[in-house]
Design an enzyme around this catalytic site. Structure first.
Site, mmCIF file in Angstrom:
data_model
loop_
_atom_site.group_PDB
_atom_site.id
_atom_site.type_symbol
_atom_site.label_atom_id
_atom_site.label_comp_id
_atom_site.label_asym_id
_atom_site.label_seq_id
_atom_site.Cartn_x
_atom_site.Cartn_y
_atom_site.Cartn_z
ATOM 1 N N HIS A 53 0.855 -1.200 0.000
ATOM 2 C CA HIS A 53 0.000 0.000 0.000
ATOM 3 C C HIS A 53 0.884 1.240 0.000
ATOM 4 C CE1 HIS A 53 0.813 -0.464 4.290
ATOM 5 N NE2 HIS A 53 0.268 0.705 4.544
ATOM 6 N N HIS A 55 1.519 3.900 1.924
ATOM 7 C CA HIS A 55 2.120 4.657 3.029
ATOM 8 C C HIS A 55 3.646 4.698 2.926
ATOM 9 C CE1 HIS A 55 -1.747 4.157 5.623
ATOM 10 N NE2 HIS A 55 -1.808 5.191 4.808
ATOM 11 N N ASP A 57 6.119 4.643 4.977
ATOM 12 C CA ASP A 57 6.997 3.719 5.706
ATOM 13 C C ASP A 57 7.014 2.331 5.042
ATOM 14 O OD1 ASP A 57 4.283 3.474 6.626
ATOM 15 O OD2 ASP A 57 4.975 2.322 8.353
ATOM 16 N N HIS A 58 6.259 2.163 3.966
ATOM 17 C CA HIS A 58 6.267 0.910 3.197
ATOM 18 C C HIS A 58 6.864 1.093 1.793
ATOM 19 C CE1 HIS A 58 3.554 -1.363 5.994
ATOM 20 N NE2 HIS A 58 3.434 -0.120 6.422
ATOM 21 N N HIS A 111 -7.457 -0.682 5.451
ATOM 22 C CA HIS A 111 -6.429 0.234 5.985
ATOM 23 C C HIS A 111 -6.219 1.371 4.984
ATOM 24 C CE1 HIS A 111 -2.802 1.537 8.054
ATOM 25 N NE2 HIS A 111 -2.085 1.369 6.958
ATOM 26 N N ASP A 128 -0.215 -3.693 6.276
ATOM 27 C CA ASP A 128 -0.847 -3.169 7.491
ATOM 28 C C ASP A 128 -2.308 -3.584 7.583
ATOM 29 O OD1 ASP A 128 1.504 -1.967 8.200
ATOM 30 O OD2 ASP A 128 0.858 0.078 7.766
ATOM 31 N N HIS A 166 4.748 -4.619 11.039
ATOM 32 C CA HIS A 166 5.133 -3.875 12.250
ATOM 33 C C HIS A 166 5.224 -4.803 13.458
ATOM 34 C CE1 HIS A 166 4.702 0.320 10.798
ATOM 35 N NE2 HIS A 166 3.752 -0.163 10.018
HETATM 36 ZN ZN LIG Z 1 -0.008 1.737 6.467
#
Ligand SMILES: [Zn+2]
Length: 254
Positions: A53, A55, A57-58, A111, A128, A166
């Site tokens: 996805h 975001h 941090d990915h 998410h 996530d 995570h």
């Molecule tokens: Zn995320």
């Protein structure tokens, strides 16, 4: 032989690297640096990137890795991620011949609106969407969407490895215990995961079977979870989607 190794990034992210003796695929490389370090240390060639996805941090390291290694970047068709070269959605299959493994793509909105997951080699890379004893926040999707996404995971074999992005396990277990204080599998898991973390090891991968026993978001049809959700909502809940929505709302408040 294929191995799946966690590369810690940021505060609590795991970038999963699917590797054999020569090649590797990186899942959700939010940061390029630790991936490059690992590849150099182990003399591996990166052959592809999988994104779940949008975001940061990915995805943050994907553009740099793509440039550096000139490799394909697979990711969700429905999300605007500049580094993607091969957009994917449910039903697509990707085959990595250099690694000898293939993955099926699942659409798992909730998410984020276009979140996808990868399932293959008895392993699930769920970004996530699903966490150990928890699930992702509903930033873009609805409770019915997330419930349906989690139902796809629920249908996978119990021994499927669950590679979440995570390290949220202990925090999630604390919440899960407030939903189901008498769940003995959950209490045993808390003890075990404490041990694992105290040895400096990740609590992941989990398994679908373990999540079915301990994750309140996969247990919305269980009487104790229905009763707890009903207490939280202040009115009777029967539909598993309503139970899920109440538990998600409760989790957001703690
Ligand atoms: Zn995320």
């Amino acid at each position: 032989m294929i191995e799946i190794v966690p590369i810690p990034a940021f505060e609590d992210n795991y970038i999963w690297l699917i590797r054999n003796g020569t090649s590797a695929v990186a899942v959700d490389p939010g940061d390029a640096g630790p991936v490059v370090d690992y590849l150099q240390r182990h003399h591996l060639r990166l052959v592809a990137i999988l994104l779940t996805h949008h975001h940061g941090d990915h995805t943050g390291g994907a553009a740099e890795l793509r440039l550096r290694f000139d490799i394909p970047v697979y990711g969700p068709r429905l999300e605007a991620i500049a580094s993607i070269t091969h957009p994917l959605s449910e039903g697509d299959l990707i085959d990595f011949t250099s690694l000898g493994c293939a993955f099926q793509v699942l659409d798992v909105p909730g998410h984020t609106a276009g979140h996808i997951a990868y399932y293959g080699i008895n392993s699930l890379f769920c970004g996530d969407t699903l966490f150990a004893c928890g699930c992702g926040r509903l930033f873009e999707g609805t409770a019915p969407q997330m419930h349906a996404s989690l139902a796809k995971f629920y249908a996978l074999p119990d021994d499927t490895g669950v590679y979440c992005a995570h390290e949220y396990t202990l925090e999630n277990i604390r919440f899960a215990k407030s939903v189901e204080p008498r769940n003995t599998a959950l209490i045993a898991r808390e003890y075990r995961e404490h041990e694992t973390l105290s040895l400096g090891r990740p609590t992941l991968p989990s398994s679908i079977g373990l999540e079915k026993q301990t994750n309140p978001f996969l247990r919305c049809g269980v009487p104790a979870v229905i009763a707890a959700a009903t207490r939280f909502a202040g009115h009777p809940l029967v539909d598993p989607v309503d139970v899920f929505a109440a538990i998600r709302q409760w989790r957001d408040q703690v």
